[in-house]
Design a protein around this motif. Sequence first.
Motif, PDB file in Angstrom:
ATOM      1  N   GLN A 197       0.826  -1.202   0.000  1.00  0.00           N
ATOM      2  CA  GLN A 197       0.000   0.000   0.000  1.00  0.00           C
ATOM      3  C   GLN A 197       0.861   1.253   0.000  1.00  0.00           C
ATOM      4  N   ALA A 198       1.907   1.252   0.811  1.00  0.00           N
ATOM      5  CA  ALA A 198       2.785   2.414   0.895  1.00  0.00           C
ATOM      6  C   ALA A 198       3.498   2.671  -0.430  1.00  0.00           C
ATOM      7  N   LEU A 199       3.983   1.613  -1.073  1.00  0.00           N
ATOM      8  CA  LEU A 199       4.668   1.771  -2.357  1.00  0.00           C
ATOM      9  C   LEU A 199       3.716   2.337  -3.398  1.00  0.00           C
ATOM     10  N   TYR A 200       2.485   1.855  -3.416  1.00  0.00           N
ATOM     11  CA  TYR A 200       1.525   2.380  -4.379  1.00  0.00           C
ATOM     12  C   TYR A 200       1.251   3.857  -4.125  1.00  0.00           C
ATOM     13  N   PHE A 201       1.037   4.231  -2.854  1.00  0.00           N
ATOM     14  CA  PHE A 201       0.714   5.613  -2.517  1.00  0.00           C
ATOM     15  C   PHE A 201       1.855   6.556  -2.886  1.00  0.00           C
ATOM     16  N   VAL A 202       3.086   6.141  -2.641  1.00  0.00           N
ATOM     17  CA  VAL A 202       4.244   7.013  -2.842  1.00  0.00           C
ATOM     18  C   VAL A 202       4.725   7.021  -4.288  1.00  0.00           C
ATOM     19  N   VAL A 203       4.688   5.854  -4.949  1.00  0.00           N
ATOM     20  CA  VAL A 203       5.317   5.732  -6.265  1.00  0.00           C
ATOM     21  C   VAL A 203       4.315   5.863  -7.413  1.00  0.00           C
ATOM     22  N   GLU A 204       3.193   5.169  -7.331  1.00  0.00           N
ATOM     23  CA  GLU A 204       2.282   5.104  -8.466  1.00  0.00           C
ATOM     24  C   GLU A 204       1.109   6.075  -8.388  1.00  0.00           C
ATOM     25  N   MET A 205       0.501   6.199  -7.212  1.00  0.00           N
ATOM     26  CA  MET A 205      -0.705   7.009  -7.104  1.00  0.00           C
ATOM     27  C   MET A 205      -0.517   8.465  -7.531  1.00  0.00           C
ATOM     28  N   PRO A 206       0.584   9.136  -7.174  1.00  0.00           N
ATOM     29  CA  PRO A 206       0.684  10.552  -7.564  1.00  0.00           C
ATOM     30  C   PRO A 206       0.520  10.784  -9.063  1.00  0.00           C
ATOM     31  N   ASP A 207       1.152   9.947  -9.899  1.00  0.00           N
ATOM     32  CA  ASP A 207       1.036  10.117 -11.344  1.00  0.00           C
ATOM     33  C   ASP A 207      -0.364   9.759 -11.835  1.00  0.00           C
ATOM     34  N   GLU A 208      -0.931   8.682 -11.297  1.00  0.00           N
ATOM     35  CA  GLU A 208      -2.277   8.288 -11.712  1.00  0.00           C
ATOM     36  C   GLU A 208      -3.303   9.344 -11.311  1.00  0.00           C
ATOM     37  N   PHE A 209      -3.166   9.857 -10.099  1.00  0.00           N
ATOM     38  CA  PHE A 209      -4.080  10.890  -9.612  1.00  0.00           C
ATOM     39  C   PHE A 209      -3.972  12.144 -10.472  1.00  0.00           C
ATOM     40  N   ALA A 210      -2.737  12.567 -10.765  1.00  0.00           N
ATOM     41  CA  ALA A 210      -2.533  13.770 -11.573  1.00  0.00           C
ATOM     42  C   ALA A 210      -3.106  13.607 -12.972  1.00  0.00           C
TER      43      ALA A 210
ATOM     44  N   ASP B 151     -16.076  20.124  14.397  1.00  0.00           N
ATOM     45  CA  ASP B 151     -16.160  20.624  13.021  1.00  0.00           C
ATOM     46  C   ASP B 151     -14.854  21.274  12.604  1.00  0.00           C
ATOM     47  N   VAL B 152     -14.430  20.989  11.355  1.00  0.00           N
ATOM     48  CA  VAL B 152     -13.203  21.571  10.815  1.00  0.00           C
ATOM     49  C   VAL B 152     -13.476  22.085   9.406  1.00  0.00           C
ATOM     50  N   TYR B 153     -12.627  23.004   8.950  1.00  0.00           N
ATOM     51  CA  TYR B 153     -12.708  23.504   7.586  1.00  0.00           C
ATOM     52  C   TYR B 153     -12.040  22.509   6.639  1.00  0.00           C
ATOM     53  N   GLY B 154     -12.559  22.469   5.398  1.00  0.00           N
ATOM     54  CA  GLY B 154     -11.923  21.603   4.419  1.00  0.00           C
ATOM     55  C   GLY B 154     -12.792  21.392   3.196  1.00  0.00           C
ATOM     56  N   ASP B 155     -12.373  20.457   2.361  1.00  0.00           N
ATOM     57  CA  ASP B 155     -13.107  20.157   1.142  1.00  0.00           C
ATOM     58  C   ASP B 155     -12.932  18.691   0.773  1.00  0.00           C
ATOM     59  N   ALA B 156     -13.798  18.218  -0.104  1.00  0.00           N
ATOM     60  CA  ALA B 156     -13.742  16.847  -0.604  1.00  0.00           C
ATOM     61  C   ALA B 156     -14.034  16.886  -2.099  1.00  0.00           C
ATOM     62  N   ASN B 157     -13.303  16.059  -2.868  1.00  0.00           N
ATOM     63  CA  ASN B 157     -13.433  16.084  -4.331  1.00  0.00           C
ATOM     64  C   ASN B 157     -13.311  14.673  -4.890  1.00  0.00           C
ATOM     65  N   ILE B 158     -14.021  14.445  -5.990  1.00  0.00           N
ATOM     66  CA  ILE B 158     -13.933  13.192  -6.726  1.00  0.00           C
ATOM     67  C   ILE B 158     -13.570  13.522  -8.172  1.00  0.00           C
ATOM     68  N   TRP B 159     -12.567  12.825  -8.704  1.00  0.00           N
ATOM     69  CA  TRP B 159     -12.244  12.870 -10.132  1.00  0.00           C
ATOM     70  C   TRP B 159     -12.253  11.425 -10.623  1.00  0.00           C
ATOM     71  N   ALA B 160     -12.948  11.153 -11.723  1.00  0.00           N
ATOM     72  CA  ALA B 160     -13.024   9.780 -12.224  1.00  0.00           C
ATOM     73  C   ALA B 160     -13.240   9.761 -13.730  1.00  0.00           C
ATOM     74  N   LEU B 161     -12.757   8.687 -14.358  1.00  0.00           N
ATOM     75  CA  LEU B 161     -12.905   8.486 -15.804  1.00  0.00           C
ATOM     76  C   LEU B 161     -13.742   7.237 -16.058  1.00  0.00           C
ATOM     77  N   LYS B 162     -14.450   7.259 -17.186  1.00  0.00           N
ATOM     78  CA  LYS B 162     -15.336   6.141 -17.537  1.00  0.00           C
ATOM     79  C   LYS B 162     -14.528   4.859 -17.681  1.00  0.00           C
ATOM     80  N   ARG B 163     -15.034   3.797 -17.077  1.00  0.00           N
ATOM     81  CA  ARG B 163     -14.362   2.509 -17.101  1.00  0.00           C
ATOM     82  C   ARG B 163     -14.405   1.909 -18.495  1.00  0.00           C
TER      83      ARG B 163
END
Length: 224
Positions: free
Chosen positions: A44-57, A212-224
């Motif tokens: 999980q850590a390797l995916y979050f650090v190495v792969e997820m940033p590029d996929e998310f971007a 209660d805290v300030y913040g935001d939530a967002n979803i970005w997704a592409l058609k499967r």
Amino acid sequence: MNPPDDGGGGSDEGVSGEDGDGAGDGSGTDQPAVSPFTAPTEAQALYFVVEMPDEFAAVRANYNTGGFTLLADLPGSGFVSYDGFMEINIASTPVAAVRSTASLTVDMQSGTMSGGANAFMGWVYNAETDSTELALYEGDIAFSGGSLTSGTLGDTRLSVQVDGALDNGLQGITLTGTLDGRIYGADGDGIYAGGSYYGIGRDITLTADEVDVYGDANIWALKR
């Protein structure tokens, strides 16, 4: 963080002291600090650090590619599934930015949506070690309800309800409310939806340890 003892036979002089009131458990060796946060697995850590940033971007950068999708151009029935990411940002204490893969299915006839995100991770500060650690946030955020409506230009506007709770081992976070956005692309290729609370207007309610805290939530997704 102090490294674990290497098992050598060196003297413990200067560690516990003659009066036995030294640090640790009194065994004469320094003990590694125990993290209060839930640690991800190595994979999980390797995916979050190495792969997820590029996929998310890549998914986020695709937003609005091809312009908006006209509501009239959407299929009149059937289910369409999207895969991508959800990000939750907390702007007040405890500051956090956590991300997870996410999936969303849209009923093109009724506009209702389902899906969720359940693999959140993020960097958090450990005051005990004065360091930043990658923590796993157990729990999930569910997507439900929802609607598809026409914007002023005929574009497809969407809304989806979010609800759930996350826990990193030390802090509990909850998210409820509505995210609003649009479907975009020539053939309904992607989805964006977001909501926030920064003191003026409220789309969502975020809490950290029941405050209660300030913040935001967002979803970005592409058609499967």
